[in-house]
Motif scaffolding. Sequence first.
Motif, PDB file in Angstrom:
ATOM      1  N   SER A   1      51.249  30.514 102.666  1.00  0.00           N
ATOM      2  CA  SER A   1      51.737  31.757 102.067  1.00  0.00           C
ATOM      3  C   SER A   1      51.564  32.897 103.054  1.00  0.00           C
ATOM      4  CB  SER A   1      50.986  32.093 100.776  1.00  0.00           C
ATOM      5  OG  SER A   1      49.775  32.723 101.057  1.00  0.00           O
TER       6      SER A   1
ATOM      7  N   THR B   1      58.649  27.919  93.344  1.00  0.00           N
ATOM      8  CA  THR B   1      59.565  28.616  92.434  1.00  0.00           C
ATOM      9  C   THR B   1      58.840  29.197  91.222  1.00  0.00           C
ATOM     10  OG1 THR B   1      60.070  26.485  91.468  1.00  0.00           O
ATOM     11  CG2 THR B   1      61.653  27.356  93.061  1.00  0.00           C
TER      12      THR B   1
ATOM     13  N   HIS C   1      59.854  34.052 109.270  1.00  0.00           N
ATOM     14  CA  HIS C   1      60.010  34.883 108.068  1.00  0.00           C
ATOM     15  C   HIS C   1      59.681  36.350 108.379  1.00  0.00           C
ATOM     16  CE1 HIS C   1      59.828  35.589 103.684  1.00  0.00           C
ATOM     17  NE2 HIS C   1      58.784  36.350 103.933  1.00  0.00           N
TER      18      HIS C   1
ATOM     19  N   GLU D   1      59.379  23.004 100.619  1.00  0.00           N
ATOM     20  CA  GLU D   1      60.053  23.587  99.443  1.00  0.00           C
ATOM     21  C   GLU D   1      59.484  24.962  99.137  1.00  0.00           C
ATOM     22  OE1 GLU D   1      58.920  20.943  96.291  1.00  0.00           O
ATOM     23  OE2 GLU D   1      59.979  19.228  97.159  1.00  0.00           O
ATOM     24  N   SER D   2      60.354  25.878  98.752  1.00  0.00           N
ATOM     25  CA  SER D   2      59.857  27.174  98.282  1.00  0.00           C
ATOM     26  C   SER D   2      59.183  26.994  96.933  1.00  0.00           C
ATOM     27  CB  SER D   2      61.014  28.150  98.099  1.00  0.00           C
ATOM     28  OG  SER D   2      61.565  28.432  99.340  1.00  0.00           O
TER      29      SER D   2
ATOM     30  N   ARG E   1      57.319  28.732 110.423  1.00  0.00           N
ATOM     31  CA  ARG E   1      58.152  29.298 109.353  1.00  0.00           C
ATOM     32  C   ARG E   1      57.674  30.698 108.955  1.00  0.00           C
ATOM     33  NH1 ARG E   1      61.178  24.899 105.836  1.00  0.00           N
ATOM     34  NH2 ARG E   1      61.376  23.283 107.413  1.00  0.00           N
TER      35      ARG E   1
ATOM     36  N   LEU F   1      56.379  34.873 101.199  1.00  0.00           N
ATOM     37  CA  LEU F   1      56.838  33.506 101.495  1.00  0.00           C
ATOM     38  C   LEU F   1      55.787  32.524 100.988  1.00  0.00           C
ATOM     39  CD1 LEU F   1      58.815  31.545 103.062  1.00  0.00           C
ATOM     40  CD2 LEU F   1      57.180  31.694 104.940  1.00  0.00           C
ATOM     41  N   TYR F   2      56.189  31.641 100.093  1.00  0.00           N
ATOM     42  CA  TYR F   2      55.294  30.605  99.570  1.00  0.00           C
ATOM     43  C   TYR F   2      56.004  29.263  99.730  1.00  0.00           C
ATOM     44  CZ  TYR F   2      51.950  33.724  97.196  1.00  0.00           C
ATOM     45  OH  TYR F   2      50.979  34.658  96.906  1.00  0.00           O
ATOM     46  N   LEU F   3      55.422  28.378 100.509  1.00  0.00           N
ATOM     47  CA  LEU F   3      56.036  27.069 100.725  1.00  0.00           C
ATOM     48  C   LEU F   3      55.064  25.948 100.397  1.00  0.00           C
ATOM     49  CD1 LEU F   3      57.676  27.557 104.249  1.00  0.00           C
ATOM     50  CD2 LEU F   3      58.848  27.509 102.039  1.00  0.00           C
TER      51      LEU F   3
END
Length: 148
Positions: free
Chosen positions: A62, A7, A100, A4-5, A96, A47-49
């Motif tokens: 990240s 938020t 990215h 999940e990103s 990922r 990008l942070y997941l």
Amino acid sequence: MNYESVTSKSDIDQLLGKKSQYGDFEYSYGNETISLLKNNFDLPDSLYLLVKDGEKFAGFVSCDRDWWEDNCFFLREIFVDETYQGQGIGRELMARCVDHAQKRNALILVTQTAFENIPMQKLCESFGFQKWDNPRWQEGITYKLFLK
Ligand SMILES: CC(C)(COP(=O)(O)OP(=O)(O)OC[C@H]1O[C@@H](n2cnc3c(N)ncnc32)[C@H](O)[C@@H]1OP(=O)(O)O)[C@@H](O)C(=O)NCCC(=O)NCCS
């Protein structure tokens, strides 16, 4: 497993106090890293997941553009909870980040790790990262993955 990103910045607090041990080497999250992550969350193209197993925390990654050379992304953090290590999550998170950075036309994905951190070194090398003699940081290994 759900990827999940992130938020909201408050999601990053989940990392505080998380630890992982490899032999005598321990990787852990304190306040300084958490605040840096919160600052860089706002940078363009970060990008942070989070990886979740239902409601449980399983991992985090990240990467951001806060690096001093042009056209680079910095894979700043990658962490898989000990319960979930060895199941391919770290590989997926790394993939990922590579994707990215590639999609944003970066030339290089860079990361840094401790001399003692063998799992991270093996993970990087399996993706084709090469050791790089970093004039600004000699306290561990800097790796670069050339994307073009
Ligand atoms: C590094 C880390 C993210 C790997 O995550 P993971 O989900 O366990 O890794 P995977 O299961 O996807 O394994 C991918 C590859 O990583 C390497 N690896 C992972 N664990 C390893 C271990 N204990 N010993 C040696 N290599 C290891 C291997 O190359 C592996 O590929 P293989 O299974 O084909 O041999 C995880 O060990 C971790 O979170 N460590 C603590 C946090 C940390 O050190 N982050 C890096 C900071 S710079």
